[in-house]
Write a protein that holds these residues in place. Structure first.
Motif, PDB file in Angstrom:
ATOM      1  N   ASP A  13       0.833  -1.203   0.000  1.00 34.42           N
ATOM      2  CA  ASP A  13       0.000   0.000   0.000  1.00 34.42           C
ATOM      3  C   ASP A  13       0.868   1.253   0.000  1.00 34.42           C
ATOM      4  O   ASP A  13       1.841   1.356   0.759  1.00 34.42           O
ATOM      5  N   VAL A  14       0.521   2.199  -0.860  1.00 33.67           N
ATOM      6  CA  VAL A  14       1.092   3.541  -0.816  1.00 33.67           C
ATOM      7  C   VAL A  14      -0.063   4.478  -0.491  1.00 33.67           C
ATOM      8  O   VAL A  14      -1.014   4.595  -1.267  1.00 33.67           O
ATOM      9  N   VAL A  15      -0.005   5.113   0.679  1.00 34.76           N
ATOM     10  CA  VAL A  15      -1.115   5.927   1.172  1.00 34.76           C
ATOM     11  C   VAL A  15      -0.725   7.398   1.136  1.00 34.76           C
ATOM     12  O   VAL A  15       0.313   7.796   1.682  1.00 34.76           O
ATOM     13  N   LEU A  16      -1.559   8.201   0.487  1.00 37.17           N
ATOM     14  CA  LEU A  16      -1.371   9.648   0.430  1.00 37.17           C
ATOM     15  C   LEU A  16      -2.478  10.316   1.237  1.00 37.17           C
ATOM     16  O   LEU A  16      -3.662  10.099   0.979  1.00 37.17           O
ATOM     17  N   THR A  99      -5.727   7.171  -1.393  1.00 38.10           N
ATOM     18  CA  THR A  99      -5.793   8.542  -0.886  1.00 38.10           C
ATOM     19  C   THR A  99      -6.794   8.574   0.264  1.00 38.10           C
ATOM     20  O   THR A  99      -7.865   7.970   0.189  1.00 38.10           O
ATOM     21  N   VAL A 100      -6.425   9.269   1.336  1.00 39.01           N
ATOM     22  CA  VAL A 100      -7.268   9.365   2.530  1.00 39.01           C
ATOM     23  C   VAL A 100      -7.443  10.836   2.874  1.00 39.01           C
ATOM     24  O   VAL A 100      -6.456  11.574   3.002  1.00 39.01           O
ATOM     25  N   ILE A 108      -9.235   4.112  -3.684  1.00 41.76           N
ATOM     26  CA  ILE A 108      -8.169   3.134  -3.887  1.00 41.76           C
ATOM     27  C   ILE A 108      -8.067   2.784  -5.368  1.00 41.76           C
ATOM     28  O   ILE A 108      -9.082   2.519  -6.017  1.00 41.76           O
ATOM     29  N   VAL A 109      -6.841   2.772  -5.894  1.00 43.28           N
ATOM     30  CA  VAL A 109      -6.562   2.283  -7.242  1.00 43.28           C
ATOM     31  C   VAL A 109      -5.626   1.092  -7.107  1.00 43.28           C
ATOM     32  O   VAL A 109      -4.592   1.177  -6.435  1.00 43.28           O
ATOM     33  N   GLY A 248      -8.998  -0.345   5.503  1.00 43.72           N
ATOM     34  CA  GLY A 248      -8.937  -1.623   6.197  1.00 43.72           C
ATOM     35  C   GLY A 248     -10.092  -1.896   7.138  1.00 43.72           C
ATOM     36  O   GLY A 248     -10.175  -2.991   7.712  1.00 43.72           O
ATOM     37  N   ALA A 249     -11.019  -0.944   7.302  1.00 45.95           N
ATOM     38  CA  ALA A 249     -12.128  -1.154   8.240  1.00 45.95           C
ATOM     39  C   ALA A 249     -13.021  -2.303   7.777  1.00 45.95           C
ATOM     40  O   ALA A 249     -13.441  -3.152   8.581  1.00 45.95           O
TER      41      ALA A 249
END
Length: 308
Positions: A13-16, A99-100, A108-109, A248-249
């Motif tokens: 995962d890469v989270v921005l 992206t959050v 999510i992509v 992830g919820a």
């Protein structure tokens, strides 16, 4: 002792982190970033293993690239048996760009990578028996999911299917599913209808539409979940929490549901505990890193009881 087998995806995962999710054609600046481990299969396996605390085996069936030694080590540290994880040496492990925003909502992509090379031939012959749980999702080739469901159902296992991303599985697959767990958007995609604006609209939709599954548990985010089973319809409200990160919820919910069913708990009790686990998970950062243990869920449940 009952076991849980998860057939699904493994990703990096890469989270921005952004102040607001971008609209079509819009560029926004990230205010933070991080890398982590994810994939719905891996996430749900970790959630079930943490909540199980070693009371039952949790096995993952998946395919990763040759770059995944750190991922496998992390899964094993969390108590997930990776003996059925295959390696595609010439393909990299799947990737998710997430992206959050500030309220904790996300987009999510996915780049499937090695997940898309998982085949029916990679499935073990023994995918559970009576009392065991098989859990599958939609981030792997649908024919693999379908074969896993059929194989586990034929051996008497309880089958949970999380159709995420939404995929129109045929009745030949759905009729073997004991518990279908979509979110509201996925449910409406499966039924080919618009998303209702209210929970009342969701309940009306469920009353009017049926899917050939044993039971249906629809996750509603901050509004909890709705269970539709042989006893009728039940809304399970979620406790009020300050959401930090919702990534992830849904996987935490599924892992908690599988853990409870493997313990022999009734579906409605399992759904109540899954709602608590998912609510607790959004108060932390990251997918797997925020998944709670059984003790943490017990403490959270007691806190909720004390405030009533």
């Amino acid at each position: 002792m009952a076991s849980i087998t998860v057939v699904g995806s493994v990703n990096r995962d890469v989270v921005l982190q952004v102040r607001g999710l971008p609209r079509p054609g819009e560029t926004v600046h990230a205010v933070g970033s991080r890398e982590g481990l994810g994939g719905k299969g891996a996430n749900q396996a970790v959630a079930a293993a943490r909540l199980g605390g070693g009371t039952h085996a949790v096995r993952l069936v998946a395919k990763v690239g040759g770059d995944a030694q750190d991922i496998l080590a992390s899964l094993e540290k969390d108590g997930v048996d990776t003996g059925w994880v295959a390696t595609a040496d010439r393909t990299r492990t799947g990737m998710a760009l997430i992206t959050v925003d500030e309220p904790g909502e996300n987009t999510i992509v996915l780049d499937g990578g090695a997940n898309q090379e998982l085949t029916v031939a990679d499935l073990p012959l023994e995918l559970g028996t009576s009392g065991d749980v098989l859990m599958a999702q939609g981030e792997i080739p649908p024919e693999v999911t379908g074969a896993a469901v059929a194989r586990a159902a034929a051996r008497g296992a309880t089958v949970i299917l999380n159709p995420a991303p939404a995929y129109a599985f045929g009745d030949d697959v759905l009729k073997r599913v004991d518990v279908l767990v979509p979110n509201l958007g996925e449910l409406c995609a499966l039924l080919g209808v618009p998303v209702p604006a209210t929970r009342g609209g969701v309940e009306e939709l469920l009353a009017a539409r049926t899917l050939p599954v044993g039971a249906l548990v629809v996750t509603l985010g901050a509004d909890g979940a709705i269970v539709l089973d042989s006893e009728g319809m039940l809304h399970v409200p979620a406790p009020r929490v300050t959401a930090v990160d919702t990534v992830g919820a849904g996987d935490t919910f599924c892992g908690a549901l599988a853990d409870s069913l493997a313990r022999g708990r009734p579906l409605r009790i399992a759904a109540e505990r899954a709602v608590l686990a998912a609510a607790l998970s959004v108060t932390g950062v990251g997918a797997q890193s925020a998944m709670p243990t059984a003790e943490e869920v017990d403490q959270f449940a007691q806190q909720q009881e004390n405030t009533r």
